[in-house]
Design a protein around this motif. Structure first.
Motif, PDB file in Angstrom:
ATOM      1  N   PRO A   1      54.051 -27.506  10.006  1.00  0.00           N
ATOM      2  CA  PRO A   1      55.222 -27.330   9.124  1.00  0.00           C
ATOM      3  C   PRO A   1      55.939 -25.995   9.290  1.00  0.00           C
ATOM      4  CG  PRO A   1      53.179 -27.110   7.878  1.00  0.00           C
ATOM      5  CD  PRO A   1      52.788 -27.558   9.253  1.00  0.00           C
ATOM      6  N   GLY A   2      55.255 -24.992   9.807  1.00  0.00           N
ATOM      7  CA  GLY A   2      55.884 -23.680   9.979  1.00  0.00           C
ATOM      8  C   GLY A   2      56.244 -23.471  11.433  1.00  0.00           C
ATOM      9  N   VAL A   3      56.660 -22.264  11.766  1.00  0.00           N
ATOM     10  CA  VAL A   3      57.022 -21.938  13.141  1.00  0.00           C
ATOM     11  C   VAL A   3      56.934 -20.425  13.276  1.00  0.00           C
ATOM     12  CG1 VAL A   3      59.502 -21.762  12.640  1.00  0.00           C
ATOM     13  CG2 VAL A   3      58.761 -22.352  14.948  1.00  0.00           C
ATOM     14  N   SER A   4      56.830 -19.961  14.496  1.00  0.00           N
ATOM     15  CA  SER A   4      56.694 -18.520  14.697  1.00  0.00           C
ATOM     16  C   SER A   4      57.870 -17.738  14.109  1.00  0.00           C
ATOM     17  CB  SER A   4      56.615 -18.220  16.187  1.00  0.00           C
ATOM     18  OG  SER A   4      56.542 -16.822  16.368  1.00  0.00           O
ATOM     19  N   PRO A   5      57.568 -16.615  13.448  1.00  0.00           N
ATOM     20  CA  PRO A   5      58.650 -15.756  12.946  1.00  0.00           C
ATOM     21  C   PRO A   5      59.576 -15.270  14.060  1.00  0.00           C
ATOM     22  CG  PRO A   5      56.485 -14.702  12.662  1.00  0.00           C
ATOM     23  CD  PRO A   5      56.241 -16.119  13.046  1.00  0.00           C
ATOM     24  N   ILE A   6      59.049 -15.142  15.281  1.00  0.00           N
ATOM     25  CA  ILE A   6      59.943 -14.665  16.343  1.00  0.00           C
ATOM     26  C   ILE A   6      60.960 -15.738  16.735  1.00  0.00           C
ATOM     27  CG2 ILE A   6      58.729 -12.701  17.336  1.00  0.00           C
ATOM     28  CD1 ILE A   6      57.249 -14.345  19.176  1.00  0.00           C
ATOM     29  N   HIS A   7      60.606 -16.989  16.553  1.00  0.00           N
ATOM     30  CA  HIS A   7      61.605 -18.032  16.817  1.00  0.00           C
ATOM     31  C   HIS A   7      62.650 -18.073  15.695  1.00  0.00           C
ATOM     32  CE1 HIS A   7      60.122 -19.576  20.536  1.00  0.00           C
ATOM     33  NE2 HIS A   7      58.893 -19.615  20.050  1.00  0.00           N
ATOM     34  N   CYS A   8      62.223 -17.792  14.462  1.00  0.00           N
ATOM     35  CA  CYS A   8      63.190 -17.704  13.360  1.00  0.00           C
ATOM     36  C   CYS A   8      64.191 -16.589  13.660  1.00  0.00           C
ATOM     37  CB  CYS A   8      62.473 -17.397  12.050  1.00  0.00           C
ATOM     38  SG  CYS A   8      61.287 -18.652  11.579  1.00  0.00           S
ATOM     39  N   PHE A   9      63.666 -15.495  14.175  1.00  0.00           N
ATOM     40  CA  PHE A   9      64.496 -14.344  14.528  1.00  0.00           C
ATOM     41  C   PHE A   9      65.465 -14.721  15.660  1.00  0.00           C
ATOM     42  CE2 PHE A   9      64.375  -9.761  16.341  1.00  0.00           C
ATOM     43  CZ  PHE A   9      65.407  -9.351  15.515  1.00  0.00           C
ATOM     44  N   LEU A  10      64.957 -15.423  16.674  1.00  0.00           N
ATOM     45  CA  LEU A  10      65.818 -15.850  17.786  1.00  0.00           C
ATOM     46  C   LEU A  10      66.875 -16.848  17.313  1.00  0.00           C
ATOM     47  CD1 LEU A  10      63.198 -16.259  20.674  1.00  0.00           C
ATOM     48  CD2 LEU A  10      65.072 -14.584  20.574  1.00  0.00           C
ATOM     49  N   LYS A  11      66.519 -17.644  16.314  1.00  0.00           N
ATOM     50  CA  LYS A  11      67.498 -18.602  15.778  1.00  0.00           C
ATOM     51  C   LYS A  11      68.601 -17.858  15.030  1.00  0.00           C
ATOM     52  CE  LYS A  11      68.479 -22.062  12.449  1.00  0.00           C
ATOM     53  NZ  LYS A  11      68.167 -23.148  11.566  1.00  0.00           N
ATOM     54  N   ASP A  12      68.202 -16.960  14.142  1.00  0.00           N
ATOM     55  CA  ASP A  12      69.200 -16.284  13.299  1.00  0.00           C
ATOM     56  C   ASP A  12      70.082 -15.321  14.081  1.00  0.00           C
ATOM     57  OD1 ASP A  12      68.217 -17.721  11.207  1.00  0.00           O
ATOM     58  OD2 ASP A  12      68.138 -16.021   9.822  1.00  0.00           O
ATOM     59  N   THR A  13      69.551 -14.786  15.183  1.00  0.00           N
ATOM     60  CA  THR A  13      70.384 -13.911  16.017  1.00  0.00           C
ATOM     61  C   THR A  13      71.175 -14.752  17.031  1.00  0.00           C
ATOM     62  OG1 THR A  13      68.479 -13.621  17.479  1.00  0.00           O
ATOM     63  CG2 THR A  13      68.897 -11.863  15.879  1.00  0.00           C
ATOM     64  N   LYS A  14      70.981 -16.053  16.966  1.00  0.00           N
ATOM     65  CA  LYS A  14      71.676 -17.018  17.821  1.00  0.00           C
ATOM     66  C   LYS A  14      71.372 -16.843  19.305  1.00  0.00           C
ATOM     67  CE  LYS A  14      75.476 -18.279  14.796  1.00  0.00           C
ATOM     68  NZ  LYS A  14      75.304 -17.444  13.603  1.00  0.00           N
ATOM     69  N   ARG A  15      70.254 -16.152  19.617  1.00  0.00           N
ATOM     70  CA  ARG A  15      69.911 -16.002  21.026  1.00  0.00           C
ATOM     71  C   ARG A  15      69.370 -17.313  21.589  1.00  0.00           C
ATOM     72  NH1 ARG A  15      69.882 -16.484  25.355  1.00  0.00           N
ATOM     73  NH2 ARG A  15      69.045 -15.237  27.085  1.00  0.00           N
ATOM     74  N   ALA A  16      68.638 -18.060  20.754  1.00  0.00           N
ATOM     75  CA  ALA A  16      68.118 -19.345  21.228  1.00  0.00           C
ATOM     76  C   ALA A  16      68.738 -20.460  20.390  1.00  0.00           C
ATOM     77  CB  ALA A  16      66.598 -19.386  21.105  1.00  0.00           C
ATOM     78  N   ARG A  17      68.782 -21.627  20.993  1.00  0.00           N
ATOM     79  CA  ARG A  17      69.300 -22.797  20.278  1.00  0.00           C
ATOM     80  C   ARG A  17      68.135 -23.755  20.063  1.00  0.00           C
ATOM     81  NH1 ARG A  17      71.172 -27.941  21.987  1.00  0.00           N
ATOM     82  NH2 ARG A  17      71.061 -27.581  24.220  1.00  0.00           N
TER      83      ARG A  17
END
Lengths: 266, 407
Positions: free
Chosen positions: B323-339
């Motif tokens: 149900p969760g996901v790595s905080p670094i992916h949340c960071f990459l999502k919010d900085t729009k670096r990753a889709r």
């Protein structure tokens, strides 16, 4: 005026015994029953801890997990928990209530709204298992401002320096975790050793009330009676589970258990 | 919220352990404060220790068998038309998946800390299998926590763990999947942290575990960078790096060297588990816009209800069923670096069928989610676009599910 928590400890001390703290899960096994249990055991308990159940608890053992899952399954919501406290306080005005649980539920509810609700329903203290010091500093001071005790936890792994800082920032009560364990584990450290650690904490600041919890049952409670307070949780949750299994009255069974616990430390 | 250049993403957190000020942290019981602090200090020391790095590189090369190959999928490319499809075949690593990187590093750290026991969680069974392998190799006693549902659906890996001498502890609480395995493993660590080291199987959990796991899997992108330069003489101008995301350990490892590149040159695409087409349940907190919450010691986007109770998830892929996901992916999502996007169970199965039909490659259900996205977008892209999929696991473990679903 001293907080209800402080008064409860003073009362116990005047009777030359530790305060008895009970832990039950709000909504176990349903909203109505858990209020009845709470009211009934508070005739013997000095302070009542009420858990707000979470479905992924990382520090609770089997007994409390079972109680929590049962309560959630029966539909308990955070607002129900506040109404349980409110109802309880209508008849038990001076009995302190501590809410205990995991941070995500407070976070989702909103910290400030949660504190307001605690104040409205006359919650006396809060224990948040996964919001340790110093991460809890801001939240703890918000609680203090609203006359809610934020209860710091201390464990056998807490370093000396850290202990000093935690005690300095603590309010009326400190909770010492007796051993490396989740709740409800078998007491794997000798009472003598636990009390030695307890004394170390106590010596830092005598005015703080230090309670011991984890692994305390009918069998072990007497050996730790030197403490300011003793918490029994899993043993009570287990009694509820057994009562349900045997189709017996949980309110009566649990109250009898708490009465026996109290007699052991008198 | 902004990414910094020239600093590994795992180190871009603040003093409280938060990426972007709100993801990650260390929401742990008091008892774990000391062991987490000890581990943090040890890791800080070891990652600068030349002897330790030499040891790591030795085992990566001689035990894990790096570098894993980087190949062009000619048949699939020709069939789909459009972009070139390549694969980084991480499943060639010893044991059959990227989890061996984290497992090896955690065992080396446990040895350095003088711990005799190591415990870990597992979903698909790969994290558990690799930890049991590495534990055996390094002489540590090993316990693996695994949801009862996962034990049933990932039998081949369970057998492998037992062969390696690990004790498997079935977890019957909650949904009996990865989320419950991680909880139980953390509870065990709370009770035994004096002599036991805990390995978290992905880039999740309290801050330090995110860092150690990411630091270990980063090997994948270090290799890929070298391989890209040798195949294309330079880093090509249009790259898409597609990776499945459960906790996010293989995706971070696959991307870490490329995060500083402009996203027009190197696009990072994470594919979560969308669950069965007809079900409301999924394991896609990033792409289905879940709210931030706290699970297993860290804040991240999280499948949960309004009360903060963790939702059940559903996915054909046990490794993504979280149900969760790595905080670094949340960071990459919010900085729009990753889709981030998702693939359904059905799409992942179809992709598995297509890849195995056209190529001599057998991706497990986890990377099949990434292949589903590659198959979806490749036909629309130019021939000079390089799609690279991290084929991070082998489908041997999925034998039973594939047989049931495909006959």
């Amino acid at each position: 005026m001293a907080s209800l928590l402080k008064q409860a400890f003073q009362n116990a001390k005047s009777e030359n015994r530790p305060a008895l703290l009970t832990y039950t899960v709000a909504g176990d096994n349903n909203k109505k029953k858990s209020l009845e249990i709470l009211k009934s055991i508070s005739n013997y308990a000095d302070i009542c801890e009420l858990g707000f159940p979470h479905n992924t608890p990382i520090a609770d053992g089997g007994q409390i997990q079972t109680s929590a899952y049962r309560a959630i399954k029966n539909g308990i919501k955070i607002n129900d928990i506040f109404s349980i406290v409110k109802n309880f306080k209508k008849s038990k005005k001076t009995k302190p209530i501590i809410l205990m649980g995991y941070y995500n539920m407070i976070f989702q509810y909103n910290e400030n709204k949660f504190i307001t609700k605690c104040k409205e329903s006359k919650v006396d203290g809060l224990i948040v298992v996964d919001l340790p010091y110093p991460e809890n500093k801001i939240f703890a001071s918000k609680c203090k401002k609203n006359k809610i005790n934020y209860i710091q936890l201390v464990s056998p792994t807490t370093s000396k320096l850290r202990l000093k800082k935690i005690i300095k920032d603590s309010h009326d009560m400190i909770y010492y975790i007796s051993m490396l364990s989740t709740t409800g584990g078998k007491l794997k450290v000798s009472p003598k050793k636990i009390l030695k650690e307890y004394t170390k904490i106590k010596n830092q600041n005598k005015s703080k009330n230090v309670v011991i919890g984890f692994g305390i049952t009918e069998k072990t409670i007497k050996s730790l009676k030197k403490a300011d307070g003793l918490v029994v949780g899993s043993a009570i949750c287990k009694e509820i589970t057994n009562s349900i299994k045997k189709r017996q009255n949980a309110v009566i069974n649990v109250s009898n258990l708490v009465k026996r616990l109290k007699n052991k430390i008198k | 919220m902004k990414l910094k250049r020239g600093i590994p993403l795992i180190d871009q957190h603040d003093q409280h352990g938060f990426w972007g000020g709100k993801f990650g942290g260390s929401f742990i019981p008091e008892t774990l404060k000391k062991p987490v602090e000890d581990l943090t200090n040890e890791f800080k020391k070891l990652r600068k220790d030349k002897k330790f790095l030499k040891k790591r590189d030795f085992y990566f090369k001689n035990y894990i068998g790096t570098p894993t190959s980087f190949i062009k999928l000619d048949n699939l490319t020709n069939y789909l038309g459009g972009a070139q499809i390549w694969a980084k075949v991480v499943s060639e690593a010893n044991g059959g998946a990227h989890k061996i990187y984290g497992a090896t590093v955690h065992c080396l750290i446990a040895k350095s800390l003088g711990k005799k026991y190591i415990v870990g969680d597992t979903g698909a069974g790969y994290a558990g299998k690799m930890l049991s392998m590495a534990a055996k190799k390094f002489g540590l006693k090993c316990k693996i926590f695994m949801g009862a549902k996962d034990i049933k659906r990932q039998r081949p890996n369970v057998i492998a763990m037992k062969k390696n001498g690990a004790e498997i502890v079935p977890v019957y609480s909650g949904s009996q999947t990865l989320v419950d395995a991680v909880s139980e493993c953390m509870r065990y660590w709370v009770s035994n942290c004096d002599n036991t080291h805990m390995c978290v199987g992905s880039t999740v959990g309290p801050n330090i575990f995110v860092k150690i796991c990411g630091w270990s899997t980063a090997q994948i992108s270090k290799e890929l960078k070298v391989q890209l330069k040798s195949k294309f003489k330079k880093i090509p101008n249009k790259i898409k790096l597609i990776n499945c995301v459960g906790g996010g350990s293989s995706a971070y490892g696959f991307w870490s060297e490329f995060i500083d590149y402009d996203k027009k040159q190197i696009e990072l695409i994470g594919v979560e588990a969308g669950g069965p087409k007809k079900s409301k349940l999924h394991a896609a907190p990033l792409s289905k816009n879940a709210k931030i919450g706290i699970l297993h010691g860290a804040a991240s986007y999280l499948c949960q209800n309004n009360e903060g109770q963790i939702n059940d998830t559903e996915s054909i892929s046990a490794g993504l069923d979280y149900p969760g996901v790595s905080p670094i992916h949340c960071f990459l999502k919010d900085t729009k670096r990753a889709r981030y996007t998702y693939a359904t169970d059905e799409e992942a199965l179809d992709a598995h069928v297509m890849v195995t039909k056209y190529e001599n490659l057998n991706p497990s259900l986890e990377p099949s989610h990434a292949f589903a996205e590659a198959i979806k977008i490749a036909p629309k892209l130019s021939k000079d676009t390089i799609i690279i999929v991290n084929s991070c696991g082998d489908a041997k473990k999925d034998r039973d599910i594939l047989k049931e679903r495909l006959g």
